[in-house]
Enzyme design. Structure first.
Site, PDB file in Angstrom:
ATOM      1  N   HIS A 152       0.818  -1.220   0.000  1.00 53.37           N
ATOM      2  CA  HIS A 152       0.000   0.000   0.000  1.00 53.37           C
ATOM      3  C   HIS A 152       0.850   1.268   0.000  1.00 53.37           C
ATOM      4  CE1 HIS A 152      -3.960  -1.878   0.424  1.00 53.37           C
ATOM      5  NE2 HIS A 152      -3.358  -2.784   1.188  1.00 53.37           N
ATOM      6  N   GLU A 182      -9.078   4.483  -5.844  1.00 50.54           N
ATOM      7  CA  GLU A 182      -8.218   4.887  -6.957  1.00 50.54           C
ATOM      8  C   GLU A 182      -8.989   5.698  -7.994  1.00 50.54           C
ATOM      9  OE1 GLU A 182      -9.619   0.636  -7.986  1.00 50.54           O
ATOM     10  OE2 GLU A 182      -9.281   1.907  -6.237  1.00 50.54           O
TER      11      GLU A 182
END
Length: 266
Positions: A152, A182
């Site tokens: 991440h 995203e």
């Protein structure tokens, strides 16, 4: 006592001490006057001493009062500085809270809350002035794969890099926001659909040129986008954005790294 006064007293004392003047008719009066002078001198010296003591006490009290005042003044100045610092801290804290409520903490882009306000304003402006605007949803291609393979932290670096590119490429009056995960939402003000497609095509090419260093490897990024021009009378979120979202799905199904549009009509 002056020098003349001292000389006169010394002469009087000599006359009183001289036996030759013991029976002088004025000796008794001179002696009484001499002792009276000594008493008055002693009284005057006591008064001067009392006065000097009072003056010293007054000066000491004045100095003590001044010191007390200075101490209180310094304390008040200190409290004022503490209060000013606290108020400044509260102002900065409130500004930070206000910014945090309208901006994404990772990318610094506006968040959904701020987008909602801008969409309401843009919809009202479009209704009053018949001004066009286009919404675009941009999604990073294979972002889950990036997180799974590289972690991440690298995913966050990708999001930040994309945010910087978009902020640099878009016009000052456009709005670029992190919509979630995203996904990014772009509000292109005063922009028709075809012009918006040109802007997004250029932006996607710019994003494809971004590279992220991951150890000894280089990670490339691509994104897909869906665009929809706002139609008079429709709700920006329920209608315009939903059509942009369908166009995004079409872009992904068509191979990604591209933008698709929904027709202005139909």
């Amino acid at each position: 006592m002056t020098r003349e006064d001292a000389a006169l007293l010394s002469r009087v004392e000599s006359l009183l001490a001289d036996p030759a003047h013991a029976r002088h008719p004025l000796r008794q009066a001179l002696e009484a006057l001499y002792h009276h002078h000594l008493e008055e001198k002693a009284r005057l010296e006591r008064l001067v001493s009392i006065s000097d003591g009072y003056q010293r006490l007054a000066v000491e009290n004045q100095q003590s009062a001044r010191q007390g005042y200075d101490k209180i003044r310094r304390r008040q100045e200190k409290l004022s500085r503490i209060s000013d610092g606290y108020q400044q801290l509260m102002r900065e804290h409130n500004l930070a809270l206000a910014r945090d409520s309208t901006h994404d903490s990772l990318t610094g882009l506006p968040n959904r809350r701020m987008v909602d306000e801008h969409l309401k304003q843009e919809a009202q402006r479009a209704t009053r002035h018949a001004a066009p605007y286009t919404l675009a949803i941009l999604d990073i291609d294979h972002f889950k794969r990036i997180n799974d393979r590289h972690g991440h932290e690298i995913g966050d670096r990708v999001l930040v890099a994309i945010a910087r590119v978009m902020q640099g490429e878009l016009r000052e009056y456009d709005l670029c926001a992190r919509w979630g995960g995203e996904e990014f939402l772009l509000l292109l003000a005063e922009t028709r659909l075809e012009e918006a497609r040109t802007i997004l095509t250029r932006l996607l090419r710019r994003l494809a040129a971004v590279s992220i260093e991951v150890g000894d490897a280089t990670l490339s990024i691509t994104a897909s986008a869906g665009l929809s021009e706002h139609r008079a009378g429709e709700d920006p979120l329920d209608d315009t954005l939903q059509r942009a979202d369908r166009a995004l799905l079409q872009a992904k199904r068509s191979g990604r790294n591209r933008c698709c549009i929904t027709p202005t009509r139909g």
